[in-house]
Design a protein around this motif. Sequence first.
Motif: not given
Length: 273
Positions: A89-98, A201-215
């Motif tokens: 793979r050239d790029s990286s990503s988050i799939r579920g919790d992996v 960076y955004d993918q981690v935020g979505r995976a860990l619900d950072v935006g919802v938790r901040i709100k």
Amino acid sequence: MEAVSRILRSHGFPLDPDDTGFEADQVIHTRGVNNGDIFVFPSGSLVAWSLPEDVVMDLATKTLLPAAMNPQMSQKELENLEYEEDPKRDSSSIRGDVIMIGTKTQVDTTLAKIAFSSGLARSTKLAVLETMLGKYFESTRMIPTLLSKGSRLPFDRRFMLQKTGELLELRAQLNHYSELTDSLPDLFWDSRHDLGLEGYYDQVGRALDVGVRIKTLNEKMDYAQEIASIMRQTLSEKHSIHLEWIIIILIAVEVGFELRREWKERKIAKKAE
């Protein structure tokens, strides 16, 4: 961060082994046992890849502890995610919790890990604030019950000021003194690399619900602010009542002195007759 660099060097850790070019005040990268990557951020968060948990804890709570400006050992938080490396793979990503890391080139792999680690550090810092706010609510949870029963609040001015200060500090750490609410940390704006790191960076935020938790955290702080306002209002009323009684007592004393003076004058007048 200078202290962190100094301690790591003294223990034989290589700094910025892949020449990513990030400043030490943005992120410090080194490697430990098993060639595992270690990233230290200004927030005090440490993110490690492929390192045993006991080694990471020893590094964070013992080796690097002298570099902490205001260590809070009772407020440790951990975030654990699995990751896999794919050399195709050239790029990286988050799939579920992996986290899936593309490893075609070492530098790109390290940069991707920095981006993911920054997101993990953000989530961990947020978890610390969530725990601190939970303790704040625990210390004030009896207030709504006392108010619903019409009971007096058994708190003094010092307690009220302390709780108000704690709440202001929490809100400041969330919204002003850190990058928790920033859409993108400064280290990505200043990076000389253009590899879409902000996407990781955004993918981690979505995976860990950072935006919802901040709100949610801000909404809880709004509720805590209402409780603090009620405490201040109640204390102000108690202070006003106290002042009123002082004024009444002073007036009563003055009247007493005046009556005593008149009584003495009449007594002297009668003797003169």
